[in-house]
Design a protein around this motif. Sequence first.
Motif, PDB file in Angstrom:
ATOM      1  N   UNK A 104       0.854  -1.189   0.000  1.00 61.42           N
ATOM      2  CA  UNK A 104       0.000   0.000   0.000  1.00 61.42           C
ATOM      3  C   UNK A 104       0.887   1.235   0.000  1.00 61.42           C
ATOM      4  N   UNK A 105       0.697   2.095  -1.006  1.00 62.75           N
ATOM      5  CA  UNK A 105       1.491   3.310  -1.147  1.00 62.75           C
ATOM      6  C   UNK A 105       0.765   4.459  -0.465  1.00 62.75           C
ATOM      7  N   UNK A 106       1.531   5.289   0.218  1.00 65.54           N
ATOM      8  CA  UNK A 106       0.955   6.447   0.902  1.00 65.54           C
ATOM      9  C   UNK A 106       2.064   7.336   1.399  1.00 65.54           C
ATOM     10  N   UNK A 107       1.844   7.962   2.533  1.00 63.18           N
ATOM     11  CA  UNK A 107       2.883   8.806   3.122  1.00 63.18           C
ATOM     12  C   UNK A 107       2.802   8.722   4.640  1.00 63.18           C
ATOM     13  N   UNK A 108       3.929   8.989   5.240  1.00 60.15           N
ATOM     14  CA  UNK A 108       4.031   9.077   6.695  1.00 60.15           C
ATOM     15  C   UNK A 108       4.642  10.436   6.962  1.00 60.15           C
ATOM     16  N   UNK A 109       3.793  11.410   7.298  1.00 61.27           N
ATOM     17  CA  UNK A 109       4.256  12.790   7.350  1.00 61.27           C
ATOM     18  C   UNK A 109       4.581  13.252   5.944  1.00 61.27           C
ATOM     19  N   UNK A 134       7.202   9.780   1.426  1.00 61.89           N
ATOM     20  CA  UNK A 134       6.443   8.836   0.598  1.00 61.89           C
ATOM     21  C   UNK A 134       6.851   7.420   0.987  1.00 61.89           C
ATOM     22  N   UNK A 135       5.884   6.538   1.164  1.00 61.92           N
ATOM     23  CA  UNK A 135       6.212   5.202   1.669  1.00 61.92           C
ATOM     24  C   UNK A 135       5.342   4.137   1.039  1.00 61.92           C
ATOM     25  N   UNK A 136       5.825   2.902   1.173  1.00 58.72           N
ATOM     26  CA  UNK A 136       5.045   1.734   0.796  1.00 58.72           C
ATOM     27  C   UNK A 136       5.051   0.807   2.002  1.00 58.72           C
ATOM     28  N   UNK A 137       3.889   0.229   2.304  1.00 63.98           N
ATOM     29  CA  UNK A 137       3.774  -0.717   3.415  1.00 63.98           C
ATOM     30  C   UNK A 137       3.754  -2.132   2.843  1.00 63.98           C
ATOM     31  N   UNK A 138       4.587  -2.985   3.388  1.00 61.76           N
ATOM     32  CA  UNK A 138       4.615  -4.370   2.949  1.00 61.76           C
ATOM     33  C   UNK A 138       3.258  -5.022   3.195  1.00 61.76           C
ATOM     34  N   UNK A 139       2.767  -5.793   2.228  1.00 63.12           N
ATOM     35  CA  UNK A 139       1.482  -6.456   2.434  1.00 63.12           C
ATOM     36  C   UNK A 139       1.564  -7.640   3.396  1.00 63.12           C
ATOM     37  N   UNK A 140       2.771  -8.085   3.725  1.00 69.27           N
ATOM     38  CA  UNK A 140       2.917  -9.245   4.604  1.00 69.27           C
ATOM     39  C   UNK A 140       2.809  -8.854   6.077  1.00 69.27           C
ATOM     40  N   UNK A 141       3.787  -8.098   6.566  1.00 69.56           N
ATOM     41  CA  UNK A 141       3.825  -7.761   7.989  1.00 69.56           C
ATOM     42  C   UNK A 141       3.633  -6.278   8.252  1.00 69.56           C
ATOM     43  N   UNK A 201      10.550   3.820   3.153  1.00 72.13           N
ATOM     44  CA  UNK A 201      10.681   5.103   2.472  1.00 72.13           C
ATOM     45  C   UNK A 201      10.923   4.829   0.989  1.00 72.13           C
ATOM     46  N   UNK A 202      10.072   5.337   0.117  1.00 68.55           N
ATOM     47  CA  UNK A 202      10.215   5.102  -1.321  1.00 68.55           C
ATOM     48  C   UNK A 202      11.466   5.768  -1.887  1.00 68.55           C
ATOM     49  N   UNK A 203      11.952   6.821  -1.250  1.00 64.46           N
ATOM     50  CA  UNK A 203      13.127   7.538  -1.755  1.00 64.46           C
ATOM     51  C   UNK A 203      14.423   6.805  -1.455  1.00 64.46           C
ATOM     52  N   UNK A 204      14.507   6.184  -0.280  1.00 67.63           N
ATOM     53  CA  UNK A 204      15.776   5.599   0.171  1.00 67.63           C
ATOM     54  C   UNK A 204      15.728   4.087   0.353  1.00 67.63           C
ATOM     55  N   UNK A 205      14.539   3.519   0.485  1.00 71.25           N
ATOM     56  CA  UNK A 205      14.394   2.099   0.760  1.00 71.25           C
ATOM     57  C   UNK A 205      14.491   1.751   2.232  1.00 71.25           C
ATOM     58  N   UNK A 206      14.820   2.718   3.075  1.00 66.94           N
ATOM     59  CA  UNK A 206      14.976   2.484   4.518  1.00 66.94           C
ATOM     60  C   UNK A 206      13.638   2.129   5.161  1.00 66.94           C
TER      61      UNK A 206
END
Length: 79
Positions: free
Chosen positions: A28-33, A36-43, A48-53
Amino acid sequence: MIIFKYINLYALSNLDPFSRAFVMSRGIVGSKGDIPKVASPMYKQNFDLRTGQCLDDPSVSVATFPVQVVEGRVLVGVP
């Protein structure tokens, strides 16, 4: 032809480092503050979409790849 003027493109690995399954594309793509982020569908860890962190565990990340648009085509760099 549709031209998107104000869109950010990100490319990251499909491998979820926590479950070891190739499922990030179903996240699920969205944002945290302002992040820009993606949430894993598993856990449900957020990345962070920019850095992968991982925003929930900074010691974990997913690979990211450079992206550019050239003449209307999206180009993704490979390692």
